[in-house]
Design a protein around this motif. Structure first.
Motif, PDB file in Angstrom:
ATOM      1  N   GLY A 269     -18.598 -48.600  21.240  1.00 60.67           N
ATOM      2  CA  GLY A 269     -19.768 -49.406  20.882  1.00 60.67           C
ATOM      3  C   GLY A 269     -21.066 -48.735  21.272  1.00 60.67           C
ATOM      4  N   ILE A 270     -21.101 -48.150  22.476  1.00 69.53           N
ATOM      5  CA  ILE A 270     -22.302 -47.446  22.932  1.00 69.53           C
ATOM      6  C   ILE A 270     -22.553 -46.211  22.069  1.00 69.53           C
ATOM      7  CG2 ILE A 270     -23.285 -46.147  24.865  1.00 69.53           C
ATOM      8  CD1 ILE A 270     -21.847 -48.074  26.747  1.00 69.53           C
ATOM      9  N   SER A 272     -21.733 -45.842  18.929  1.00 67.97           N
ATOM     10  CA  SER A 272     -22.253 -46.305  17.639  1.00 67.97           C
ATOM     11  C   SER A 272     -23.722 -46.687  17.742  1.00 67.97           C
ATOM     12  CB  SER A 272     -21.425 -47.492  17.142  1.00 67.97           C
ATOM     13  OG  SER A 272     -20.078 -47.122  16.954  1.00 67.97           O
ATOM     14  N   LEU A 273     -24.084 -47.330  18.863  1.00 67.44           N
ATOM     15  CA  LEU A 273     -25.469 -47.747  19.061  1.00 67.44           C
ATOM     16  C   LEU A 273     -26.391 -46.528  19.152  1.00 67.44           C
ATOM     17  CD1 LEU A 273     -27.606 -49.919  19.637  1.00 67.44           C
ATOM     18  CD2 LEU A 273     -26.972 -49.766  22.075  1.00 67.44           C
ATOM     19  N   LEU A 274     -25.972 -45.510  19.923  1.00 64.39           N
ATOM     20  CA  LEU A 274     -26.793 -44.302  20.062  1.00 64.39           C
ATOM     21  C   LEU A 274     -26.942 -43.580  18.726  1.00 64.39           C
ATOM     22  CD1 LEU A 274     -25.398 -42.908  23.453  1.00 64.39           C
ATOM     23  CD2 LEU A 274     -27.583 -44.053  23.077  1.00 64.39           C
ATOM     24  N   GLU A 275     -25.865 -43.529  17.945  1.00 65.35           N
ATOM     25  CA  GLU A 275     -25.943 -42.874  16.637  1.00 65.35           C
ATOM     26  C   GLU A 275     -26.812 -43.661  15.667  1.00 65.35           C
ATOM     27  OE1 GLU A 275     -21.848 -42.523  15.614  1.00 65.35           O
ATOM     28  OE2 GLU A 275     -21.563 -40.626  16.715  1.00 65.35           O
ATOM     29  N   MET A 276     -26.772 -44.992  15.817  1.00 67.44           N
ATOM     30  CA  MET A 276     -27.549 -45.842  14.919  1.00 67.44           C
ATOM     31  C   MET A 276     -29.045 -45.652  15.145  1.00 67.44           C
ATOM     32  SD  MET A 276     -27.231 -49.973  14.403  1.00 67.44           S
ATOM     33  CE  MET A 276     -27.850 -50.315  16.047  1.00 67.44           C
ATOM     34  N   ILE A 277     -29.443 -45.379  16.380  1.00 63.85           N
ATOM     35  CA  ILE A 277     -30.874 -45.173  16.655  1.00 63.85           C
ATOM     36  C   ILE A 277     -31.239 -43.685  16.590  1.00 63.85           C
ATOM     37  CG2 ILE A 277     -31.046 -47.280  18.043  1.00 63.85           C
ATOM     38  CD1 ILE A 277     -30.861 -45.581  20.549  1.00 63.85           C
TER      39      ILE A 277
END
Length: 618
Positions: A269-270, A272-277
């Motif tokens: 999850g972390i 994915s979040l870092l890649e999303m931003i």
């Protein structure tokens, strides 16, 4: 007198009378520790308020007499009798006390009154805190504190400090000995004739003021015949050890699997979040495949066994059983030319080897103190224990019963090595005659389950986990960097592990395992996560969802039964952590002895692994 007036009060008493409980209850969080000036004896100071001003309470080392036979007793004598307490501008300066609170055990008042009468003989204003009144009542023992106060002409307050009873009365009556305005000059410590008179007086006072029914201590005596008997002591000790490990390993495995799965999803999850931003991929990989992955493994692998083992260990401590273990080993250490108090430092070492080394201060002989320091790391501390538990849980077949047998065997091996090396040192570098000492066995007490759980979780489990996390994060990043920087298409990590490969193979392991042990010098807790990350060869390993998947990864990298055995042995016996090494250097003031505390266990552990590996090839 105003509320701004400040007083210094000493808190004195025999060992095991609940003095620390009284101190903690009175001072709460307003306390700090430090060494006594010129001594390697730790003491604590705290403050609390009374109607006549602020009190600085000084926790004097436990002593049976002002006739000093050890460093602790010397500190207690000098302080209570008004000897110099160091320079006033020193952090550890302790001004002579204005008064003394003497904590006594209501269950054995006669012995405690000997110290009380000696302190009163010095002329320092004193009062008695008759503690453990609840325990005395449970045995049918009654103490007439009013009669005792009349006989001694000092305030006598009955207390049950563990329940918080009587402490308000103690602080309420403390001003009685503080506000008389008299300045007492310390007299000489009683000579032999006066000492005999004091012992006689203590005996008469105890008989007059206490009512002890026949058989009041029969329960403790019956239990001691079982737990310290020549034929039963060690079998029962081994059985209890196996039961503790069985419960730990049986309960830890499913919790570790659940935590591994949960933290694996968290990691993804972390990521994915870092890649999303749109965080750069190299930073995402460094954080997730390096730092975060090692942190997740530390929590998943370490937390479950610690959360079960430490409360159980603390429970045995609260019951009063651990001092019996020390008593049982006293004979063994005497035969090895060492001091029986070393058994106590071993018990401390199970919590933390650095604390065990510091605890060696209780050993009076410098020679025996060095033996205890050098050999303390042969028992697994709270950092190595979860590593052993994880490896055993991953590979040992036969369920928790067999796994507990394996763990118990490793602990026994560590103790045997401690005795063997102590014997060798006492016959070579540190020759001498073993000294004698007094060990008081505290009464068996019903443990307070809630307090045991809270104390073990916060003081041990979370403390160790926090220390491991603080070391794991930079270590994970370092491994990731070494695995992702290439020279001639080969990573730096591969160069390092390749260099260590022959050393590891000779001992039944490999270069990655040896590299993990070296990088885990600050904290052994991170050995297994570093192995896992090392095998990922650049941080591309998928998150581990269970201990069985961890076993698959190890086996895929060439682990055999011999690898597991050698890894367990080397985890048990290798160099101590950096904190312990620094502690040995500080306690001995010598680089030589600190180096020896590293060299001896490392050579022995490596030699055992080499022997196991060579025998397996026969």
């Amino acid at each position: 007198m105003t509320d701004n007036t400040q007083y210094t009060v000493a808190l004195a008493g025999n060992p095991n009378v609940g003095k620390s409980t009284v101190f903690n209850a009175l001072t709460g969080m307003r306390q700090h520790t430090g060494n006594w000036p010129g001594k390697t004896v730790a003491g604590a100071l705290g403050t609390f308020d009374t109607s006549v001003g602020k009190i600085t309470l000084v926790d004097v080392p436990g002593t049976y007499s002002l006739t000093a036979h050890s460093a602790e007793e010397e500190v207690a004598r000098d302080y209570i009798c008004g000897s110099a307490a160091g320079e006033e501008d020193s952090d550890d300066f302790r001004p002579s006390p204005d008064a003394v609170i003497i904590v006594c055990d209501a269950c054995c008042l006669e012995r405690n009154l000997i110290l009380a009468l000696q302190i009163m003989h010095t002329g320092t204003p004193s009062m008695l805190c008759i503690n453990l009144m609840d325990e005395a009542a449970s045995r049918g023992i009654s103490v007439d504190t009013e009669l005792l106060e009349t006989e001694l002409n000092v305030p006598c307050v009955p207390c049950a400090a563990r329940q918080g009873e009587g402490l308000d009365k103690l602080t309420e009556r403390l001003p009685e000995i503080l506000t008389d305005g008299k300045k007492h000059t310390a007299k000489a410590v009683p000579n032999d004739r006066e000492m005999r008179e004091i012992v006689t007086k203590a005996e008469l006072l105890a008989k007059k003021c206490t009512d002890i029914p026949v058989g009041a201590n029969s329960r403790d005596r019956i239990l001691d015949r079982i737990f310290t008997g020549k034929l039963t002591a060690f079998p029962i000790m081994t059985l209890l050890l196996a039961v503790v490990f069985f419960i730990t390993l049986k309960g830890a495995t499913p919790i570790s699997d659940a935590l591994s799965a949960l933290l694996g999803y968290t990691e993804e999850g972390i990521r994915s979040l870092l890649e999303m931003i749109h965080v750069p991929q190299i930073i995402v990989s460094a954080l997730c495949d390096g730092v975060l992955r090692v942190l997740c493994w530390v929590v998943a692998v370490m937390l479950p066994p610690m959360a079960i083992f430490f409360p159980l260990f603390t429970l045995l401590e609260d019951l009063g059983y651990l001092p019996r273990v020390a008593y049982n080993f006293d004979r063994c250490f005497k035969k090895c030319g060492a001091c029986g108090k070393q058994a106590l430092t071993i018990m401390m070492g199970f919590g933390c080897n650095a604390a065990g080394v510091t605890g060696c201060r209780i050993i009076d002989s410098p020679r025996e103190r060095l033996i205890a320091m050098i050999t303390n790391s042969f028992v697994p501390c709270n950092g190595r224990f979860p590593v052993l538990a994880a490896l055993i849980s991953v590979f040992a077949v036969g369920g928790a019963l067999f796994q507990s047998f394996v763990m118990s065997s490793l602990i026994v091996l560590g103790i045997v090595l401690t005795l063997a090396v102590s014997f060798l040192l006492s016959k070579t570098l540190l020759r001498g005659t073993p000294s004698s000492f007094t060990l008081e066995l505290p009464p068996y007490r019903a443990p307070r389950i809630g307090e045991v759980i809270v104390r073990s979780v916060f003081d041990r489990t979370l403390f160790v986990l926090g220390r491991a996390a603080a070391v794991a994060a930079p270590a994970g990043l370092l491994i990731w960097i070494l695995g992702n920087i290439n020279i001639n298409d080969t990573s730096l990590l591969a160069y390092i592990t390749g260099f260590l490969e022959p050393v590891g193979r000779l001992a039944g392991m490999d270069g990655v395992i040896m590299c993990a042990f070296i990088l885990a010098l600050p904290a052994a807790e991170i050995i297994v996560p570093l192995m896992m990350l090392g095998y990922s060869a650049g941080g591309n390993l998928a998150p581990v969802q269970s201990l069985s998947e961890m076993a698959d990864i190890f086996c895929a990298n060439g682990w055999t039964n011999i690898t597991v055995i050698c890894a367990l042995i080397f985890t048990l016996v290798h160099w101590p952590c950096s904190t312990t090494i620094i502690t040995v250097k500080r306690e001995t003031g010598s680089v030589f002895w600190a180096a020896l505390s590293v060299v001896i266990p490392t050579l022995i552990g490596y030699a055992l692994c080499v022997a196991v590996n060579l025998i397996s090839k026969l």
